[in-house]
Design a protein around this motif. Structure first.
Motif, short mmCIF file in Angstrom:
data_model
loop_
_atom_site.label_atom_id
_atom_site.label_comp_id
_atom_site.label_asym_id
_atom_site.label_seq_id
_atom_site.Cartn_x
_atom_site.Cartn_y
_atom_site.Cartn_z
N LEU A 143 0.83 -1.20 0.00
CA LEU A 143 0.00 0.00 0.00
C LEU A 143 0.87 1.25 0.00
O LEU A 143 0.59 2.22 -0.71
N LYS A 144 1.93 1.23 0.82
CA LYS A 144 2.82 2.39 0.90
C LYS A 144 3.53 2.61 -0.43
O LYS A 144 3.68 3.75 -0.89
N VAL A 145 3.94 1.52 -1.08
CA VAL A 145 4.62 1.63 -2.37
C VAL A 145 3.69 2.25 -3.41
O VAL A 145 4.09 3.10 -4.20
N ARG A 146 2.43 1.83 -3.39
CA ARG A 146 1.46 2.41 -4.34
C ARG A 146 1.24 3.89 -4.06
O ARG A 146 1.13 4.69 -5.00
N LEU A 147 1.19 4.24 -2.80
CA LEU A 147 1.02 5.65 -2.44
C LEU A 147 2.24 6.46 -2.88
O LEU A 147 2.10 7.57 -3.40
N ARG A 148 3.44 5.90 -2.69
CA ARG A 148 4.64 6.60 -3.11
C ARG A 148 4.66 6.77 -4.63
O ARG A 148 5.06 7.82 -5.13
N SER A 149 4.24 5.75 -5.36
CA SER A 149 4.19 5.85 -6.83
C SER A 149 3.23 6.96 -7.26
O SER A 149 3.53 7.72 -8.19
#
Length: 600
Positions: free
Chosen positions: A384-390
C-alpha cells in the motif's frame, strides 16, 4: 406506393393458433398488394379484451404476432393478462392511433421528452415521460459505432433546448472515458442562455480547462482503500491508522507538539519492548527518529542523567557484550513524553492535508506496525505504501495538489456552479488522460462523495444528481470492493439512490462485464446494435421483460437506431434517433483521408 392503412378497415386475417405469448394469424390479404407488414402493430379484439400485438414473422400466408399489451379505456397497458379468443377480430393499427401508444399525443414540455422517430410508422415522433425515465436508473448498450455517444448527446440536447420550460435545476455529471462530449455541449448556453456547461480534464497540459481535483481531506478510509487498490479487509486497519496519524502529521507542529511527541515516544517504547536484537532495536529507533522527530524529541535531544548529559543517539550504542546498556534510561526518557488520554480520530474534513502528509503518516504507521507483524503481513501493508509513493511521485499527484482548503459543501458548490455563481446543468469529467485504474478510483470516489452529500440534504430528493458513466463496464463491475470495504458504491446507489435523487446512467458496449446488481436495478434501456453472443445472452438473462424478438432485432439494427423499453416506454419501441447538433467527438478514424495524397 402501397397503403398499409387501407388494410386496417377490414379484417387482417383469422386466428388459427394461440401460444404462450403469441398468436398465429391466417392472413386474409394479398401480400403483394400491401407494404411489408413486419413490425407493424395489430389490434386483436373480442368481447372481453382489446389486445395489441406486433407482427414478427410471416411464412407464406401465416403471420406470427407477439402479444405486447392491452387497451383498457383507450389507455395502453404493457403486458397481457388474458389471451385473445379464436373469434377475435384482427386489424392493423393506423399511424394516427399508434401515436397514442408510441408517440406523445398530449405533448407537455415539463412532462415529455422527444427521443426520436419510428422507422416503421413514417417518422412518428416517439418520446418518454421525463419523470418515468429520469427518476430511474437507465442503461444504454451497443457495439462500437452503433450510436451510443450520439444518443446520449442527442437526448440531453433535446432536454436542454426546450423553449418554454427550462430544466434549470438539473445536474448531470458525465464521466467521459474518451473526452467525447465537450464538443457536443460546449456552446449549449448560446442556444439556451439559462443553461451552463462545465468541463474538468485530466490533461495536466491543458491550461484552458480546470483540472479534476480530489481533496484528500474529504476522503474516507474506504476511498483511500480504493485509491490504493487494497485487496483484503485486513489492510483497512493500517489505512485507518495512517489516516488517524494524519491529524498529527498534517498540522503545524506547535499545534500538536505534545500529541506528536506522544505517538513518536509510544512507537519507540514498542520497539524497546519488542524483544528483538539490540542491533534491530537500534536501527529501528534510528529509522523512526531520522524521519519523524520534533524539536523536543530527535536523535540529538539531550538525555539527562545524574552527573552528565548526552544526545539520545549515544544512548543507543551497543556495548562489548552486544547489549544496549541504556535501555532502562531510554524507557524512562520516552515515558516522560507520554500524555494521558490522547486519542487519535479520523480526519473530519475540517483541515487540509496532502499526499505527502498521508505518505508520512503511512510510513510511520508501518514502522510501528512492523514491530509486531509477521513478515508477510508487513509486506502486504508495505505494498500500500509503495502504491502511495508511486502516486505521490507521478504526474497524477497534481490532481490531489489543491492550493486552498475547501469544505465538502464548498467543493460540491464549486462543481455545480460557474465562477460567477450561476447553476451548471451539465458537468463533464474528461478521464481520457489517465489509466483505467485511477479512472476507476476517481469515478467511484466522486460517486461516493455526491451520494453521501445528496443523502445528507435535509429535504430529501431536492437536488437530483444524474451520474452518467461512459464505458461503464470499466468502472461499474463485480469487483472486490464488497469483500474489502463491504459494499460496492454503484450497487448501493442503484439500490438506494432513487429515493434520494442520485441516479445512474450506464453507457456500455460490454454489458456482460457490468455489475449484475447495478444492472438489475435499471428501469429503462436503449439497446443499439450488439453482436457479441455473450453480451446478447447476458441481456436475455438479466432483463426480465426482453423477448426473443427484441434480441433478434438487436443484431440487425442500423447505426443510430435502437430498441427502447422499460418504465419510460409504453411498449418496446424501435427508434431512429436524430444526429446530435453538434456531434460528440466520437467518429472513427478517417483512414482513406489520412493515408492518401495526390500525385502532382
Amino acid at each position: 406506393m402501397y397503403n398499409i392503412y387501407r388494410v386496417g378497415d377490414s379484417m387482417l386475417g383469422k386466428i388459427i393458433g394461440i401460444g404462450e405469448n403469441s398468436v398465429l394469424l391466417k392472413l386474409g390479404v394479398k401480400l403483394d398488394e400491401v407494404q411489408n407488414l413486419i413490425n407493424l402493430y395489430v389490434l386483436l379484439e373480442d368481447k372481453e379484451k382489446k389486445i395489441i400485438g406486433e407482427i414478427s414473422e410471416i411464412k407464406e400466408d401465416i403471420a406470427t404476432i407477439n402479444l405486447v399489451g392491452e387497451l383498457t379505456n383507450d389507455k395502453f397497458i404493457y403486458g397481457v393478462s388474458k389471451k385473445p379468443s379464436f373469434n377475435a377480430t384482427s386489424k392493423l393499427i393506423s399511424k394516427e392511433k399508434m401515436n397514442g401508444i408510441l408517440g406523445m399525443p398530449n405533448y407537455d414540455e415539463k412532462k415529455d421528452l422527444y427521443i426520436g422517430k419510428s422507422p416503421i410508422y413514417d417518422d412518428l415522433k416517439i418520446g418518454v415521460n421525463i419523470n418515468e425515465f429520469f427518476s430511474n436508473h437507465f442503461a444504454i448498450f451497443g457495439s462500437t459505432g452503433s450510436g451510443k455517444s450520439c444518443s446520449v448527446a442527442r437526448i440531453l440536447q433535446n432536454l436542454f433546448k426546450k423553449r418554454e420550460s427550462i430544466p434549470y435545476k438539473a445536474s448531470i455529471l458525465i464521466f467521459d472515458a474518451y473526452g467525447e462530449y465537450y464538443n457536443a455541449f460546449k456552446d449549449i448556453s448560446k442556444k439556451a442562455p439559462e443553461i451552463n456547461f462545465k468541463t474538468y480534464t485530466t490533461n495536466v497540459n491543458d491550461s484552458d480547462k480546470p483540472s479534476i481535483k480530489i481533496p484528500l481531506w474529504l476522503l474516507t478510509v474506504d476511498d483511500i482503500a480504493i485509491l490504493l487498490e487494497a485487496k483484503s479487509r485486513a489492510e483497512l486497519p493500517i489505512i485507518e491508522k495512517a489516516m488517524k496519524l494524519v491529524t498529527i502529521f498534517a498540522k503545524n507542529e506547535e499545534e500538536v507538539l505534545k500529541s506528536k511527541n506522544d505517538i513518536i515516544a509510544r512507537a519507540i517504547l514498542d520497539i524497546l519492548a519488542s524483544g528483538k536484537s539490540p542491533a534491530q532495536i537500534r536501527d529501528q529507533i534510528f529509522s523512526v527518529l531520522s524521519y519523524y522527530n520534533t524539536k523536543d524529541l530527535n536523535l540529538d535531544t539531550p538525555v539527562y542523567q545524574p552527573g552528565y548529559t548526552r544526545p539520545l543517539k549515544q544512548c543507543l550504542l551497543i556495548d562489548a557484550s552486544g547489549k544496549i546498556r541504556e535501555m532502562e534510561l531510554l524507557t524512562t526518557f520516552m515515558n516522560s513524553f507520554l500524555v494521558d488520554n490522547v486519542e487519535l480520530s479520523l480526519p473530519d474534513g475540517s483541515f487540509k492535508y496532502t499526499l505527502k502528509d498521508l505518505y508520512d503518516a503511512f510510513e510511520f504507521a508501518l514502522i510501528s506496525e512492523g514491530i509486531f507483524s509477521s513478515d508477510k503481513v508487513f509486506d502486504d501493508y508495505n505494498v500500500l505504501k509503495v502504491r502511495l509513493r508511486s502516486l505521490l511521485n507521478s504526474d497524477y499527484a497534481k490532481y490531489f495538489d489543491i492550493e486552498n482548503y475547501q469544505t465538502k459543501d464548498e467543493f460540491i458548490k464549486e462543481i455545480l456552479t460557474t465562477n460567477e455563481g450561476r447553476k451548471v446543468q451539465i458537468i463533464n469529467f474528461n478521464i481520457n488522460y489517465i489509466d483505467d485504474r485511477l479512472a476507476k478510483s476517481i469515478v467511484k470516489i466522486y460517486s461516493r462523495i455526491f451520494f453521501e452529500y445528496i443523502k445528507g440534504i435535509k429535504k430529501r430528493a431536492s437536488l437530483p444528481i444524474h451520474l452518467v458513466i461512459e464505458e461503464a463496464h470499466r468502472y461499474v463491475q463485480n469487483d472486490t470492493d464488497i469483500d474489502v470495504i463491504g459494499y460496492n458504491i454503484f450497487d448501493r446507489i442503484t439500490k438506494e439512490g432513487r429515493k434520494y435523487g442520485v441516479l445512474l446512467g450506464l453507457i456500455s458496449q460490454r454489458p456482460s462485464e457490468l455489475s449484475t446488481t447495478a444492472l438489475s436495478q435499471c428501469s429503462n434501456f436503449l439497446v443499439f446494435k450488439m453482436m457479441h453472443p455473450s453480451d446478447v445472452e447476458y441481456i436475455r438473462q438479466m432483463l426480465p421483460n426482453i423477448t426473443n424478438e427484441i434480441l433478434r432485432k438487436i443484431k440487425l439494427l442500423q447505426p443510430g437506431t435502437c430498441i427502447a423499453f422499460g418504465s419510460g416506454f409504453k411498449i418496446p419501441s424501435l427508434i431512429k434517433l436524430d444526429m446530435p447538433d453538434p456531434i460528440p467527438s466520437s467518429s472513427n478514424c478517417d483512414i482513406s483521408g489520412t493515408w492518401f495524397i495526390d500525385r502532382k
